[in-house]
Design a protein around this motif. Structure first.
Motif, short mmCIF file in Angstrom:
data_model
loop_
_atom_site.label_atom_id
_atom_site.label_comp_id
_atom_site.label_asym_id
_atom_site.label_seq_id
_atom_site.Cartn_x
_atom_site.Cartn_y
_atom_site.Cartn_z
N GLU A 100 4.25 -3.82 -1.03
CA GLU A 100 2.83 -3.95 -1.20
C GLU A 100 1.88 -2.48 -1.43
O GLU A 100 0.97 -2.90 -2.25
CB GLU A 100 2.23 -4.48 0.43
N GLN A 101 2.37 -1.51 -1.26
CA GLN A 101 1.61 -0.42 -1.92
C GLN A 101 1.51 -0.10 -3.18
O GLN A 101 1.02 0.38 -4.24
CB GLN A 101 2.52 1.15 -0.81
N VAL A 102 2.99 -0.72 -3.67
CA VAL A 102 3.34 -0.49 -5.23
C VAL A 102 2.19 -1.50 -6.26
O VAL A 102 1.65 -1.35 -6.80
CB VAL A 102 4.54 -1.07 -5.74
N LYS A 103 2.20 -3.06 -5.34
CA LYS A 103 1.17 -4.29 -5.44
C LYS A 103 -0.20 -3.48 -5.38
O LYS A 103 -0.35 -3.51 -6.91
CB LYS A 103 1.85 -4.96 -5.19
N LEU A 104 -0.63 -2.70 -5.23
CA LEU A 104 -2.32 -2.43 -5.19
C LEU A 104 -2.27 -1.08 -6.09
O LEU A 104 -2.96 -1.18 -6.46
CB LEU A 104 -2.16 -1.62 -2.94
N ILE A 130 9.13 -10.43 6.50
CA ILE A 130 7.96 -10.61 5.60
C ILE A 130 7.25 -9.50 4.72
O ILE A 130 7.60 -9.90 3.29
CB ILE A 130 7.07 -12.07 6.10
N LEU A 131 7.74 -8.63 6.26
CA LEU A 131 6.34 -7.65 5.74
C LEU A 131 6.77 -6.75 4.73
O LEU A 131 7.90 -6.24 5.41
CB LEU A 131 5.52 -7.28 6.34
N ALA A 174 -2.70 -10.19 2.48
CA ALA A 174 -1.96 -10.44 3.90
C ALA A 174 -2.07 -12.15 4.22
O ALA A 174 -1.40 -12.69 4.81
CB ALA A 174 -3.68 -10.08 4.93
N ALA A 175 -3.31 -13.27 3.00
CA ALA A 175 -2.47 -14.02 3.26
C ALA A 175 -1.43 -14.75 2.23
O ALA A 175 -0.85 -16.03 3.25
CB ALA A 175 -4.17 -14.82 2.16
#
Length: 92
Positions: free
Chosen positions: A48-52, A42-43, A76-77
């Motif tokens: 996620e870093q690219v997205k942020l 899932i993670l 996270a949700a």
């Protein structure tokens, strides 16, 4: 503008945000099925870093960190929703 008018605008924006978040969670459910079928975790910290980073780059400087914090909570949700979808699919 009066306070009630500001609040009405906020309420309208909140309705739009809710609809978009629900649509996002629908897509996250599809991602969960894909990941489960492909045996993926899932993670994905790199994603996620690219997205942020992308979120920050799309924001005004004065709101970038605040909005990135909101997206951190959204991510996270989304992970939590994906986990529940996988459990439901697996019969858990």
């Amino acid at each position: 503008m009066e306070l009630t008018e500001y609040r009405e605008r906020i309420d309208a924006l909140d309705r739009e945000i809710i609809a978009l978040l629900e649509a996002r969670m629908d897509v996250a459910a599809g991602i969960a099925a894909y990941k489960q079928d492909a045996g993926l975790a899932i993670l994905d910290t790199a994603r996620e870093q690219v997205k942020l980073d992308a979120v920050r780059s799309q924001c005004r400087k004065e709101t970038a960190d605040l909005i990135a914090d909101v997206f951190t909570a959204i991510l996270a949700a989304s992970r939590s929703h994906q986990a529940r979808c996988m459990e439901d699919r697996h019969g858990g």
